[in-house]
Design a protein around this motif. Structure first.
Motif, PDB file in Angstrom:
ATOM      1  N   TYR A  89     -58.732 -31.959   8.856  1.00 39.52           N
ATOM      2  CA  TYR A  89     -57.980 -32.118   9.668  1.00 39.52           C
ATOM      3  C   TYR A  89     -57.033 -33.144   8.409  1.00 39.52           C
ATOM      4  CZ  TYR A  89     -54.883 -33.969  13.542  1.00 39.52           C
ATOM      5  OH  TYR A  89     -54.143 -34.607  14.825  1.00 39.52           O
ATOM      6  N   ASN A 157     -60.562 -24.133  12.618  1.00 48.04           N
ATOM      7  CA  ASN A 157     -60.085 -23.493  14.259  1.00 48.04           C
ATOM      8  C   ASN A 157     -59.261 -23.810  15.025  1.00 48.04           C
ATOM      9  OD1 ASN A 157     -61.039 -21.214  12.862  1.00 48.04           O
ATOM     10  ND2 ASN A 157     -64.048 -21.429  13.763  1.00 48.04           N
ATOM     11  N   PHE A 158     -59.180 -25.370  15.310  1.00 45.81           N
ATOM     12  CA  PHE A 158     -58.238 -26.157  15.353  1.00 45.81           C
ATOM     13  C   PHE A 158     -56.985 -25.720  15.173  1.00 45.81           C
ATOM     14  CE2 PHE A 158     -56.292 -29.931  16.680  1.00 45.81           C
ATOM     15  CZ  PHE A 158     -55.453 -30.260  17.940  1.00 45.81           C
ATOM     16  N   ASP A 159     -56.855 -25.516  16.388  1.00 50.58           N
ATOM     17  CA  ASP A 159     -54.641 -25.139  16.879  1.00 50.58           C
ATOM     18  C   ASP A 159     -53.830 -26.267  16.824  1.00 50.58           C
ATOM     19  OD1 ASP A 159     -52.661 -24.410  17.337  1.00 50.58           O
ATOM     20  OD2 ASP A 159     -53.057 -23.791  18.945  1.00 50.58           O
ATOM     21  N   GLU A 160     -53.608 -26.110  15.679  1.00 47.88           N
ATOM     22  CA  GLU A 160     -52.185 -28.147  15.552  1.00 47.88           C
ATOM     23  C   GLU A 160     -51.419 -27.790  15.711  1.00 47.88           C
ATOM     24  OE1 GLU A 160     -51.951 -28.452  11.024  1.00 47.88           O
ATOM     25  OE2 GLU A 160     -54.021 -28.388  10.638  1.00 47.88           O
ATOM     26  N   ASN A 161     -51.077 -26.842  16.693  1.00 49.03           N
ATOM     27  CA  ASN A 161     -49.575 -27.008  17.389  1.00 49.03           C
ATOM     28  C   ASN A 161     -50.008 -27.519  19.317  1.00 49.03           C
ATOM     29  OD1 ASN A 161     -48.163 -25.043  15.582  1.00 49.03           O
ATOM     30  ND2 ASN A 161     -49.184 -23.484  16.807  1.00 49.03           N
ATOM     31  N   LEU A 162     -51.198 -27.431  19.744  1.00 48.08           N
ATOM     32  CA  LEU A 162     -52.072 -28.203  20.518  1.00 48.08           C
ATOM     33  C   LEU A 162     -51.140 -30.034  20.092  1.00 48.08           C
ATOM     34  CD1 LEU A 162     -54.928 -26.548  21.523  1.00 48.08           C
ATOM     35  CD2 LEU A 162     -52.327 -26.551  22.760  1.00 48.08           C
ATOM     36  N   ASP A 163     -51.917 -30.141  18.958  1.00 43.67           N
ATOM     37  CA  ASP A 163     -51.162 -31.742  18.926  1.00 43.67           C
ATOM     38  C   ASP A 163     -50.180 -31.942  18.521  1.00 43.67           C
ATOM     39  OD1 ASP A 163     -52.969 -34.166  17.901  1.00 43.67           O
ATOM     40  OD2 ASP A 163     -52.811 -33.707  15.250  1.00 43.67           O
TER      41      ASP A 163
END
Length: 267
Positions: A89, A157-163
């Motif tokens: 991350y 696989n985490f969508d950084e747009n959500l962050d």
């Protein structure tokens, strides 16, 4: 051609599952043997041998194994998640090298690691750590790469747009971690923690070098018993151990573990 491939696939799958399951079925049948000698008489099967599970020689090692596994799962879960967060991350400099170093214990046989830990403790004069402290430390070294790899896969696989969306809406860094990142990577973290628990609970190669009299884990107690006799009580202990591990897996799955990770989402 497609039909032939499908039939071949299912045939191979059935053979693999049979190869895995049949030895377990043999152990179950042995635990139900009507005599002290292991025999196969389905019409006379009995559960009397399961009464031996409550003897101190099995209860004490079981409780010790569970205690060690819980501690190892908690510590390796926290450390593995933090390491994965920093490497994947945050993308700190040299993350690839650090990742390789943290995964390197997987390339060393467990027996070699056990001998190395014993020699290391002897050289620095910490022989008194043999037993539970050394078992916990060694199991953490063994389990940490599994936790870190699972958590790293979830973060990859985490969508950084959500962050970013949470940040735009005014969420602080702490709020984003607690309410966005951690819930979405929970399947990967719990999968890693489950692996850590099972690896620690069932470990033999490392534990055999590090246990001391009075601090024997369940797998070592089974091996010691097997040296002198093969009886239905030991088979019953193994069956009970398998059921316990399955219950642990199902409990973590209920919390959001394996199936969510396999499907690349969260529950």
């Amino acid at each position: 051609m497609t039909k032939v491939i499908a039939i071949s696939f299912w045939a191979a799958l059935i053979l693999v599952l049979a190869f895995i399951a049949l030895p377990l079925l043999v152990v179950v049948a042995a635990s139900l043997s009507p005599t002290a000698a292991v025999t196969f008489r389905p019409w006379e099967w009995t559960l009397v041998w399961y009464g031996g599970l409550f003897e101190e020689r099995w209860v004490r090692p079981f409780l010790l194994s569970v205690e060690i596994a819980v501690i190892v799962a908690a510590i390796s879960g926290a450390l593995g998640t933090l390491a994965a967060f920093a490497l994947v991350y945050e993308r700190i400099p040299g993350s690839g090298v650090i990742m390789a170093a943290l995964l390197s214990p997987l390339s060393v046989p467990q027996i070699v690691k056990g001998v190395a830990i014993v020699l290391f403790l002897s050289i620095i004069g910490l022989q008194n750590m043999l037993g539970m402290p050394a078992l916990i430390a060694a199991h953490i070294v063994l389990a940490l790469p599994f936790v870190m790899r699972m958590a790293a896969g979830a973060l990859a696989n985490f969508d950084e747009n959500l962050d970013r969306a949470a940040q735009i809406l005014g969420a602080s860094r702490r709020q984003r971690m607690l309410y966005v990142v951690l819930p979405l990577i929970k399947p990967g973290v719990l999968s890693g923690v489950t692996f850590a628990f099972i690896i620690s609970f069932n470990n033999i190669p490392l534990s055999v070098f590090l246990v001391r009299p009075g601090d024997t884990t369940l797998p070592i107690a089974v091996i010691n018993h097997l040296e002198y006799s093969l009886d239905p009580v030991m088979a019953a202990v193994n069956v009970a151990s398998m059921i316990f591990v399955l219950m642990v897996i199902l409990a973590f799955e209920k919390l959001g573990g394996f199936s969510a990770q396999l499907h690349g989402g969260s529950k």
